[in-house]
Design an enzyme around this catalytic site. Structure first.
Site, PDB file in Angstrom:
ATOM      1  N   HIS A  99      13.992  11.632  17.469  1.00  0.00           N
ATOM      2  CA  HIS A  99      14.026  11.654  18.936  1.00  0.00           C
ATOM      3  C   HIS A  99      14.681  10.384  19.483  1.00  0.00           C
ATOM      4  O   HIS A  99      14.652   9.336  18.833  1.00  0.00           O
ATOM      5  CB  HIS A  99      12.586  11.710  19.496  1.00  0.00           C
ATOM      6  CG  HIS A  99      11.928  13.039  19.372  1.00  0.00           C
ATOM      7  ND1 HIS A  99      10.661  13.189  18.835  1.00  0.00           N
ATOM      8  CD2 HIS A  99      12.325  14.286  19.732  1.00  0.00           C
ATOM      9  CE1 HIS A  99      10.322  14.475  18.869  1.00  0.00           C
ATOM     10  NE2 HIS A  99      11.307  15.156  19.414  1.00  0.00           N
ATOM     11  N   CYS A 139       4.461   9.381  20.927  1.00  0.00           N
ATOM     12  CA  CYS A 139       4.194  10.814  20.703  1.00  0.00           C
ATOM     13  C   CYS A 139       2.753  11.203  20.937  1.00  0.00           C
ATOM     14  O   CYS A 139       2.445  12.346  21.242  1.00  0.00           O
ATOM     15  CB  CYS A 139       4.521  11.211  19.271  1.00  0.00           C
ATOM     16  SG  CYS A 139       5.677  10.194  18.436  1.00  0.00           S
TER      17      CYS A 139
HETATM   18  C1  CIR Z   1       7.912  16.634  14.687  1.00  0.00           C
HETATM   19  O1  CIR Z   1       8.789  16.599  13.822  1.00  0.00           O
HETATM   20  O2  CIR Z   1       8.050  17.295  15.713  1.00  0.00           O
HETATM   21  C2  CIR Z   1       6.656  15.847  14.476  1.00  0.00           C
HETATM   22  N1  CIR Z   1       6.324  15.832  13.095  1.00  0.00           N
HETATM   23  C3  CIR Z   1       6.794  14.444  15.016  1.00  0.00           C
HETATM   24  C4  CIR Z   1       6.919  14.398  16.512  1.00  0.00           C
HETATM   25  C5  CIR Z   1       7.059  13.027  17.051  1.00  0.00           C
HETATM   26  N2  CIR Z   1       7.092  13.057  18.471  1.00  0.00           N
HETATM   27  C6  CIR Z   1       7.684  12.148  19.225  1.00  0.00           C
HETATM   28  O3  CIR Z   1       8.366  11.259  18.714  1.00  0.00           O
HETATM   29  N3  CIR Z   1       7.580  12.271  20.534  1.00  0.00           N
END
Ligand code: CIR
Length: 260
Positions: A168, A255
């Site tokens: 991201h 996140c």
């Molecule tokens: C994913 O790949 O969607 C999750 N394992 C990690 C999400 C991390 N989210 C973020 O950076 N906002």
């Protein structure tokens, strides 16, 4: 007047579930340990609460391995919330589980209805604009729909690009205050932060870029002493949270919460 980009009265989080072992990851570096993650999550919630904010902790969702990463489901702005449309198919259903909670706090809720996709991890709200990074999860159509949805709230959206191989946009940067951004050198090199004050993560500590400024604190992942010192020297009050388990599935400080 509080600065809505980092002064918050609330946060929403969600307990990790045992399904966390199936969380999405770019590279397999081992299975996340739920017990450790629960401890880390509790420390994270405590740090948010210590600033005086109300912190909602939603129950774990066993059917959604990545549901602990609530940030990706919505964008919370002072004028209203926007429900996201995750680019990861296995994460789409998380949004419907977040919507009822947001309805308790917001009169106005809009949503990315598609066909495009946006995940909250690709959105950085600063005091002058909303930066949205195109990535494997956020596409041009999604950025355009978000632009239309927030225009009459007075927000301008600027499309930027997440470096290749980075999940991201905010994996590589975070807001430290109204005009200051913590960024990896590789992201800053793209020129997207021109006009901002930028602090860089230390060499080899790129994984420290995803922090959150939450009221008086900067929450950062533990284990990045040089970057912690950069922040400390710049006058920020840093709290380090163990992030070893979330890191195995590409998650970090931002996140784990929605903040508003
Ligand atoms: C994913 O790949 O969607 C999750 N394992 C990690 C999400 C991390 N989210 C973020 O950076 N906002």
């Amino acid at each position: 007047m509080p600065d809505p980009t980092f002064e918050f009265s609330r946060a929403i989080t969600r307990q990790p579930s045992s399904a966390i072992v199936d969380g999405l990851r770019a590279v397999d570096t081992g299975t996340p340990d739920l017990d450790q993650m629960l401890k880390d999550h509790a420390s994270y919630v405590e740090a948010l609460k210590s600033t005086g904010a109300e912190v909602v902790v939603l129950p774990a969702l066993e059917d959604f391995p990545d549901a602990v990463f609530v940030e990706d489901t919505a964008l919370c702005l002072p004028q209203g919330a926007v429900l996201m449309r995750p680019g990861a198919a296995t994460r789409m259903g998380e949004v419907a589980h977040m919507a009822p909670t947001l309805s308790k706090f917001y009169d106005t809720i809009r949503e990315i209805s598609g066909p495009g996709h946006v995940e909250g991890g690709d959105i950085l709200v600063t005091s002058r604009e909303i930066l949205v990074g195109r990535s494997d999860r956020t596409d041009a159509e999604g950025v355009e729909e978000l632009r239309r949805l927030v225009a009459d709230w007075g927000h301008s959206v600027r499309e930027v690009f997440t470096p290749g191989g980075v999940l991201h946009f905010k994996t590589d940067c975070s807001l430290l205050d109204g005009q200051t951004i913590l960024s990896t050198k590789r992201l800053e090199a793209s020129g997207c932060f021109e006009g901002y004050r930028v602090l860089n993560t230390a060499e080899g500590e790129e994984a420290a870029a995803n922090t959150i400024r939450f009221n008086n604190l900067v929450l950062m992942p533990a284990g990045f002493p040089k970057t912690a010192e950069v922040l400390d020297r710049a006058g920020y009050e840093v709290v380090q949270i163990n992030n070893t388990e979330c890191a195995k599935i590409d998650g970090g400080m931002s996140c784990l919460s929605l903040r508003f």
